[in-house]
Motif scaffolding. Structure first.
Motif, PDB file in Angstrom:
ATOM      1  N   SER A   5       0.823  -1.200   0.000  1.00  0.00           N
ATOM      2  CA  SER A   5       0.000   0.000   0.000  1.00  0.00           C
ATOM      3  C   SER A   5       0.860   1.254   0.000  1.00  0.00           C
ATOM      4  O   SER A   5       0.605   2.200  -0.745  1.00  0.00           O
TER       5      SER A   5
ATOM      6  N   ALA B  39      -4.946  -4.442  -1.319  1.00  0.00           N
ATOM      7  CA  ALA B  39      -6.399  -4.514  -1.135  1.00  0.00           C
ATOM      8  C   ALA B  39      -6.871  -5.962  -1.102  1.00  0.00           C
ATOM      9  O   ALA B  39      -7.757  -6.313  -0.314  1.00  0.00           O
TER      10      ALA B  39
ATOM     11  N   HIS C 262      -6.259  -4.773   3.060  1.00  0.00           N
ATOM     12  CA  HIS C 262      -5.745  -3.485   3.536  1.00  0.00           C
ATOM     13  C   HIS C 262      -6.759  -2.389   3.214  1.00  0.00           C
ATOM     14  O   HIS C 262      -6.987  -2.049   2.054  1.00  0.00           O
TER      15      HIS C 262
ATOM     16  N   ALA D  72      -5.573   0.780   1.202  1.00  0.00           N
ATOM     17  CA  ALA D  72      -5.352   0.497  -0.209  1.00  0.00           C
ATOM     18  C   ALA D  72      -6.675   0.425  -0.938  1.00  0.00           C
ATOM     19  O   ALA D  72      -6.818   0.945  -2.059  1.00  0.00           O
ATOM     20  N   ARG D  73      -7.666  -0.194  -0.311  1.00  0.00           N
ATOM     21  CA  ARG D  73      -9.012  -0.263  -0.937  1.00  0.00           C
ATOM     22  C   ARG D  73      -9.569   1.137  -1.159  1.00  0.00           C
ATOM     23  O   ARG D  73     -10.119   1.442  -2.214  1.00  0.00           O
ATOM     24  N   LYS D  74      -9.428   1.975  -0.150  1.00  0.00           N
ATOM     25  CA  LYS D  74      -9.947   3.340  -0.236  1.00  0.00           C
ATOM     26  C   LYS D  74      -9.227   4.127  -1.331  1.00  0.00           C
ATOM     27  O   LYS D  74      -9.862   4.824  -2.124  1.00  0.00           O
TER      28      LYS D  74
END
Length: 93
Positions: free
Chosen positions: A50, A77, A81, A84-86
């Protein structure tokens, strides 16, 4: 962190790399720090993946590289994580 990093501990490499990049508690060496973060990311450390993705996206790891940034963020993600997804959602990844 330094001893654990020498023993190939991916999490320790991530945090030692982070400290080197920022010069926190150690002499600043962004190049060596980036290399350690990349090693940790390649070893599967989600936080490092990330962080590396964010640095590549923002140009903090040299020239921006949106494609490689997305790849690292996606790997992080996939491991759950949240950051990282966001970030992927924000950039349309």
């Amino acid at each position: 962190w330094q001893r654990a990093a020498r023993q190939k501990d991916a999490e320790a490499r991530m945090w030692l790399g982070h400290a080197l990049i920022l010069g926190e508690g150690i002499d600043r060496d962004a190049s060596a720090g980036l290399a350690l973060v990349r090693e940790a990311a390649e070893a599967g450390e989600a936080e490092a993946q990330s962080y590396l993705g964010a640095m590549l996206l923002d140009g903090r790891a040299g020239p921006t590289d949106a494609q490689e940034a997305r790849e690292w963020l996606a790997k992080a993600a996939e491991q759950g994580h949240a950051g990282a997804r966001k970030r992927l959602a924000a950039i349309g990844g």
